[in-house]
Structures are given as C-alpha cells and as structure tokens.
Design a protein around this motif. Structure first.
Motif, PDB file in Angstrom:
ATOM      1  N   ILE A  30      44.005  44.117  27.960  1.00 32.11           N
ATOM      2  CA  ILE A  30      44.218  45.568  27.922  1.00 32.11           C
ATOM      3  C   ILE A  30      43.204  46.201  27.253  1.00 32.11           C
ATOM      4  N   MET A  31      42.792  45.725  26.130  1.00 35.09           N
ATOM      5  CA  MET A  31      41.653  46.094  25.168  1.00 35.09           C
ATOM      6  C   MET A  31      40.427  46.417  26.351  1.00 35.09           C
ATOM      7  N   ASP A  32      40.081  45.426  27.080  1.00 36.08           N
ATOM      8  CA  ASP A  32      38.826  45.325  27.970  1.00 36.08           C
ATOM      9  C   ASP A  32      39.060  46.502  28.900  1.00 36.08           C
ATOM     10  N   ILE A  33      40.006  46.636  29.254  1.00 35.44           N
ATOM     11  CA  ILE A  33      40.285  47.782  30.443  1.00 35.44           C
ATOM     12  C   ILE A  33      40.269  49.163  29.614  1.00 35.44           C
ATOM     13  N   VAL A  93      47.182  50.499  35.631  1.00 36.58           N
ATOM     14  CA  VAL A  93      47.018  48.810  34.968  1.00 36.58           C
ATOM     15  C   VAL A  93      48.048  48.129  35.654  1.00 36.58           C
ATOM     16  N   VAL A  94      48.004  47.158  36.282  1.00 37.86           N
ATOM     17  CA  VAL A  94      48.784  46.452  36.920  1.00 37.86           C
ATOM     18  C   VAL A  94      48.356  44.940  36.490  1.00 37.86           C
ATOM     19  N   PRO A  95      49.485  43.904  36.709  1.00 38.69           N
ATOM     20  CA  PRO A  95      49.226  42.265  36.841  1.00 38.69           C
ATOM     21  C   PRO A  95      48.325  42.077  37.796  1.00 38.69           C
ATOM     22  N   THR A  96      47.572  40.919  37.583  1.00 39.69           N
ATOM     23  CA  THR A  96      46.813  40.672  38.526  1.00 39.69           C
ATOM     24  C   THR A  96      47.173  39.687  39.635  1.00 39.69           C
ATOM     25  N   GLU A  97      46.910  39.879  40.797  1.00 44.88           N
ATOM     26  CA  GLU A  97      47.553  39.276  42.005  1.00 44.88           C
ATOM     27  C   GLU A  97      46.541  39.322  42.922  1.00 44.88           C
ATOM     28  N   PRO A  98      46.031  37.998  43.592  1.00 41.14           N
ATOM     29  CA  PRO A  98      46.556  36.906  43.001  1.00 41.14           C
ATOM     30  C   PRO A  98      45.629  36.490  41.680  1.00 41.14           C
ATOM     31  N   PRO A 149      39.817  34.218  38.174  1.00 37.37           N
ATOM     32  CA  PRO A 149      39.047  34.051  37.106  1.00 37.37           C
ATOM     33  C   PRO A 149      38.155  35.294  36.866  1.00 37.37           C
ATOM     34  N   ARG A 150      37.879  36.070  37.977  1.00 35.82           N
ATOM     35  CA  ARG A 150      37.038  37.215  37.413  1.00 35.82           C
ATOM     36  C   ARG A 150      37.535  38.299  36.814  1.00 35.82           C
ATOM     37  N   SER A 151      38.950  38.189  36.470  1.00 35.00           N
ATOM     38  CA  SER A 151      39.737  39.172  35.880  1.00 35.00           C
ATOM     39  C   SER A 151      40.633  38.501  34.943  1.00 35.00           C
ATOM     40  N   GLY A 152      41.340  39.432  33.905  1.00 34.42           N
ATOM     41  CA  GLY A 152      42.406  39.024  33.121  1.00 34.42           C
ATOM     42  C   GLY A 152      43.767  39.000  33.824  1.00 34.42           C
ATOM     43  N   PRO A 153      44.730  38.742  32.872  1.00 39.38           N
ATOM     44  CA  PRO A 153      46.284  38.650  33.686  1.00 39.38           C
ATOM     45  C   PRO A 153      46.814  40.347  34.037  1.00 39.38           C
ATOM     46  N   VAL A 154      46.212  41.236  33.451  1.00 38.89           N
ATOM     47  CA  VAL A 154      46.293  42.613  33.996  1.00 38.89           C
ATOM     48  C   VAL A 154      44.907  43.098  34.480  1.00 38.89           C
ATOM     49  N   THR A 155      45.036  44.218  35.368  1.00 41.65           N
ATOM     50  CA  THR A 155      43.690  44.625  35.459  1.00 41.65           C
ATOM     51  C   THR A 155      44.106  46.132  36.023  1.00 41.65           C
ATOM     52  N   LEU A 156      43.093  46.939  36.480  1.00 40.87           N
ATOM     53  CA  LEU A 156      43.046  48.163  37.164  1.00 40.87           C
ATOM     54  C   LEU A 156      43.693  48.044  38.304  1.00 40.87           C
ATOM     55  N   SER A 157      44.183  48.785  39.086  1.00 42.58           N
ATOM     56  CA  SER A 157      44.673  48.639  40.486  1.00 42.58           C
ATOM     57  C   SER A 157      43.152  49.041  41.306  1.00 42.58           C
ATOM     58  N   PRO A 158      43.209  48.227  42.402  1.00 37.52           N
ATOM     59  CA  PRO A 158      41.870  48.372  43.210  1.00 37.52           C
ATOM     60  C   PRO A 158      41.081  49.862  43.338  1.00 37.52           C
ATOM     61  N   THR A 159      42.190  50.756  43.676  1.00 38.41           N
ATOM     62  CA  THR A 159      41.539  52.138  43.643  1.00 38.41           C
ATOM     63  C   THR A 159      40.954  52.614  42.409  1.00 38.41           C
ATOM     64  N   ALA A 160      41.780  52.506  41.092  1.00 40.60           N
ATOM     65  CA  ALA A 160      41.282  52.741  39.923  1.00 40.60           C
ATOM     66  C   ALA A 160      39.822  52.127  39.765  1.00 40.60           C
ATOM     67  N   TRP A 161      40.112  50.871  39.740  1.00 37.26           N
ATOM     68  CA  TRP A 161      38.696  50.071  39.445  1.00 37.26           C
ATOM     69  C   TRP A 161      37.490  50.650  40.275  1.00 37.26           C
ATOM     70  N   HIS A 162      37.768  50.957  41.485  1.00 37.49           N
ATOM     71  CA  HIS A 162      36.379  51.389  42.142  1.00 37.49           C
ATOM     72  C   HIS A 162      35.978  52.828  41.364  1.00 37.49           C
ATOM     73  N   ILE A 163      37.123  53.485  40.944  1.00 28.10           N
ATOM     74  CA  ILE A 163      36.503  54.726  40.603  1.00 28.10           C
ATOM     75  C   ILE A 163      35.884  54.788  39.186  1.00 28.10           C
ATOM     76  N   VAL A 164      36.404  53.825  38.373  1.00 31.36           N
ATOM     77  CA  VAL A 164      35.733  53.510  37.028  1.00 31.36           C
ATOM     78  C   VAL A 164      34.071  53.002  37.448  1.00 31.36           C
ATOM     79  N   GLU A 165      34.107  52.188  38.383  1.00 29.60           N
ATOM     80  CA  GLU A 165      32.611  51.523  38.585  1.00 29.60           C
ATOM     81  C   GLU A 165      31.820  52.683  38.965  1.00 29.60           C
ATOM     82  N   VAL A 166      32.325  53.773  40.132  1.00 28.28           N
ATOM     83  CA  VAL A 166      31.441  54.874  40.203  1.00 28.28           C
ATOM     84  C   VAL A 166      31.200  55.594  39.162  1.00 28.28           C
ATOM     85  N   LEU A 167      32.123  56.073  38.294  1.00 26.90           N
ATOM     86  CA  LEU A 167      31.804  56.920  37.398  1.00 26.90           C
ATOM     87  C   LEU A 167      30.859  56.261  36.383  1.00 26.90           C
TER      88      LEU A 167
END
Length: 495
Positions: free
Chosen positions: A231-234, A355-360, A363-381
């Motif tokens: 959560i801190m990382d996100i 922020v959602v639980p990681t499924e599946p 190792p590239r993410s923690g137990p929770v992560t941004l949803s795919p849509t939000a993750w892509h937006i952050v990367e583009v920003l």
C-alpha cells in the motif's frame, strides 16, 4: 468456567493485545515524525529544486506527508471492506502510515540524481559491493543510524513497520537460488545471458540480518512485500505521478505542444505495434517514445500489461491532462489553481479506489496492486514527466553541476581520512559513523578480513555521512572543503 465465560476472557485478551500493538505502532509513527532525518527532508529536492523552477514545488517532506495521507486512506478503505465481508487483504492503517512517512528518509541530497551519483562513487571509487541505494539507506537509518534514548542504535521500531518500510524486501546480496525458486520481483531483472541484475533492494549486507529477522517475525512471503508495504508503494506511485505533473505545470515547464504532438502521433498511427524494434528505438517521430514505453511495459510487466488498457490510458491522459489542463497555461490565478486542484484531487481519489488484491499472485507485485486500468494510467502519467522534464537540456546542465558537488565532497572526505597531519580533525560524526559501520561488518556471520573490514567501514561511513546532508548543506560542505570562500562563509554560519 463455562464456555461463554472462557470465550469472553479470550476476546478481552485479544482486544488488549490489539490495543498494545496499536500503541506500539503509534509510537513508531511518532518516532519517525520526530526524527531529525524526517525534518531534513524539507530541504531535500523531490525532482527539481524550487531555485531552478522558480515555483513552489514539492520537496521530500511534503511528498512524504502526502504519501502518508494517500496510503492511510487506502488502508482504511481496505480495512473497512474487509470488515464488511468483501474479499480484501487485511492491513493495519497505522503501520501503513509509518511506512509511508519513512519511505524517503534515505534519499540523499539532490533527489534521484544524488542517489545515482553516490551509487557510482560507492561502487567504483570506494569499492562497496552493494553501492548506495535510497531504499536501503532508509532501512539503515531506521535500524542503525537514527538514535533514541531507549535503544543503542536505530529507532527500535516494531517488526511490522520495519517490514512495511522495505519497499524492495530483500538485500543487495539476495541469493540467486531464492529468485529462481520464487520468481524475479520488481527490482530484480533476469539477464538474457543468465543470472539476475538486482537494481533495487532495501538492505545493504550490513543490515540484511535485521531485515530478515523482521520479516520472519511477520511471516512475510519470500521476496514479496507485506500488505502494508504494498500500500505504501502504491501510494508513493500515486503521489509521484500526480504531484510531479502538478509541480511542472506550476513551473511552466510542461510544453503543451510537444506533449500533444507525442500523444497524437501515437494515437493516429495504429501500425506502431507492427514496427520493427530497431526502427522504434531509433525513431525520433512523434509517438515513438510512447511506443517504446508500451513495449517496455510488455517486456517488464507482462503479468499486467495490456495493449487495450495502454491505449485507453493514453486516450484518458490525452483528454484530461493535455486537452483540459495543459491547454491553459498556468498564470498563478485562482482560476488556474482551481483547475489544477480539480485535476489532482480527481486523479488521487480515482487511483485510491483502484487498489485491488493481486490476482493471480505474481512476484512482480505485492499482495495488493492497482487495477490494470489504473496501473497503465500511472505509468503514462510518469512518462510525461520523465520524457518532457527530466530530458530537458537546462535540467541536465544543472544536474551535472550537482553531481560534481557530491563527487567532490566524497573524494575530499576520503582524502582527509588519509591526511596524516590533519585526520584527527575529521568531523566527529563521520568518525562515529565509520565506527558504527565497522561494528556492523564485524558482526556479520562471515566478517571480512581486518583490512577489508576497515575499508568497507570507511566507505559505508562516508556514504552515511554525505547522505544525511540536505541540499544546502551538501553545497556548502563541498564549497568549504574545496577552499571556496562562499562555502567557508556558509559553513561558518552553520557552526
């Protein structure tokens, strides 16, 4: 004693244990907030210095406070959802806040530039195998360098907070067999010729045992962040992506025309994906930089990267950042501030709720992560500021000068320690840091030979000393130790 009475006593015991843990976590937050290392962040650059931009921009302290607020809001939402029966990862909001406030303590003077310069000097000139890393320096401050009355070294933080503060929860010397067994997390990359490159880590060899002990107490999954750490990382990513855009808009260094051309160049050319890799790498056409980003995301994070989500992120940022915000130059008016505030608040709220639980489990993410849509937006920003701010020639010139300041300081301190006539007047704090590092290396399970131990301790002590300076102190020390008049005056003012 009947079953009901026994159950009642058990509940009371658990409630008391919970309150005791909460009290310990609150104490951790207070120790971090009252640390001089935390106060120092107010004079450490986030990305660009206010003196360069001419605008009020974030420093490491204001960034850390906002990461703390964002992280706390995410943690409370996840906790409330878990209490309501939704499938959420359980977490402790106080532990999350402590980790968020602490996460940048190890950043040296001059932001990420300083980190890169010190890492090069540490490895090449001082011979430190694990170099310098801001995240590892944070952990070292929390557990070894900072002081309180009740502990010989460090802040004596709980295992949960120490674990959460480790954004990349492994040591620089992480075993290849462990990576082979569990998969390469973000921060460790598999090399084409075999083996791994460890680019990010949260503990030097000297502090690795403490990190391993903290994670063992928390039953942390190997090479995987705790929920609070994730959560801190996100929250850091959210703050970094939104607030940097905010800073650069205020400073007037986000050029609408060039950014719009890049985005429109990619969106108007669907055939980018069929282009040969070499042509994309070498291309200076509008849209090529975004295409390089898309391919990098597919290469490094194929567990979440998606072409449709990437296109949607580009379309969204194009509409809300380029068309809505950047099309009106910042003029310092209340109208401009309101537009900027609306942009920042909207995106922070949106991303906090993504922020959602990681499924599946990956190792590239923690137990929770941004949803795919939000993750892509952050990367583009983040792409916007990396591609249109950090590559600016005026910033490059300024940063080259700053890198010389740090290089000169480390070399002069190292030479001072060799000066037979004057080494007894080396600053006492530097001597103490070298002694502390010496004790740490000597306590390793397989300590170095005496000469090697002394060399490592000296190098790590110099790194610890320089990394504790803020921007102004680093400049003044560099000038003074080089015999420059302005620097001598500045140091005199501090004494």
């Amino acid at each position: 004693m009947d079953r009901a009475e026994g159950h009642g006593r058990s509940s009371r015991v658990h409630a008391e244990e919970g309150r005791a843990r909460e009290g310990a976590f609150t104490l951790d937050v207070e120790r971090i907030q009252f640390s001089p290392y935390f106060s120092r962040l107010s004079a450490v650059t986030q990305v660009v210095s206010p003196t360069l931009s001419g605008a009020q921009v974030h420093n490491r302290l204001t960034h850390s406070l906002k990461v703390g607020a964002i992280a706390r809001a995410i943690a409370h939402r996840l906790t409330d959802s878990a209490a309501g029966g939704a499938r959420r990862a359980a977490c402790d909001p106080i532990v999350v806040e402590a980790a968020a406030l602490a996460h940048d303590l190890g950043h040296p003077p001059f932001g990420h530039l300083g980190e890169a310069v010190l890492d090069r000097i540490a490895r090449v000139e001082l011979g430190l195998p694990d170099g310098f890393e801001g995240n590892a320096q944070t952990y070292r401050i929390l557990t070894a360098l900072d002081v309180i009355e009740s502990a010989p070294t460090g802040l004596n933080l709980t295992a949960a907070v120490r674990t959460a503060a480790a954004k990349y929860p492994w040591a620089a010397s992480v075993a290849r067999a462990e990576v082979d067994r569990h998969g390469a997390p973000r921060g460790i990359r598999q090399r084409p010729e075999g083996g791994y490159t460890v680019s990010k880590y949260s503990a030097y060899a000297i502090d690795a045992a403490d990190l391993a002990e903290a994670r063992a107490q928390c039953s942390a999954h190997p090479l995987r962040q705790s929920v609070e750490g994730a959560i801190m990382d996100i929250a850091d990513d959210i703050a970094y992506s939104v607030h940097d855009v905010e800073d650069f808009y205020r400073a007037g260094i986000l050029d609408h025309a060039s950014i719009a051309a890049e985005f429109r160049g990619w969106l108007s050319r669907p055939a980018w994906s069929s282009e040969d890799l070499r042509d994309v790498v070498d291309s200076a056409e509008h849209g090529a930089a975004l295409e390089r980003l898309r391919r990098k995301m597919r290469r490094d994070d194929d567990w979440v990267a998606d072409d449709d989500a990437f296109r949607m992120a580009v379309v969204t940022v194009d509409a809300q950042l380029i068309d809505e915000l950047l099309s009106r130059p910042y003029d310092g008016s209340l109208t401009a501030e309101r537009a900027l505030s609306s942009f920042s608040d909207r995106w922070i709220r949106t991303l906090q709720h993504a922020v959602v639980p990681t499924e599946p489990a990956s190792p590239r993410s923690g137990p929770v992560t941004l949803s795919p849509t939000a993750w892509h937006i952050v990367e583009v920003l983040k792409f916007v500021h990396k591609n249109f701010v950090l590559s600016r020639p005026d910033l490059a010139i300024h940063q080259r000068g700053l890198s010389r300041i740090l290089t000169r300081t480390v070399r002069e301190l190292d030479a001072w320690l060799d000066d037979e006539q004057d080494r007894l007047r080396v600053p006492r704090r530097l001597r103490e840091l070298i002694a502390l590092a010496h004790a740490g290396y000597a306590a390793l399970e397989a300590p170095p030979a005496p000469d090697e131990l002394a060399r490592l301790a000296r190098g790590r002590g110099i790194m610890d000393y320089v990394a504790t300076l803020n921007d102004t102190q680093a400049f003044a020390l560099s000038e003074a130790i080089s015999g420059r008049a302005d620097g001598l005056w500045a140091i005199g003012q501090q004494l």
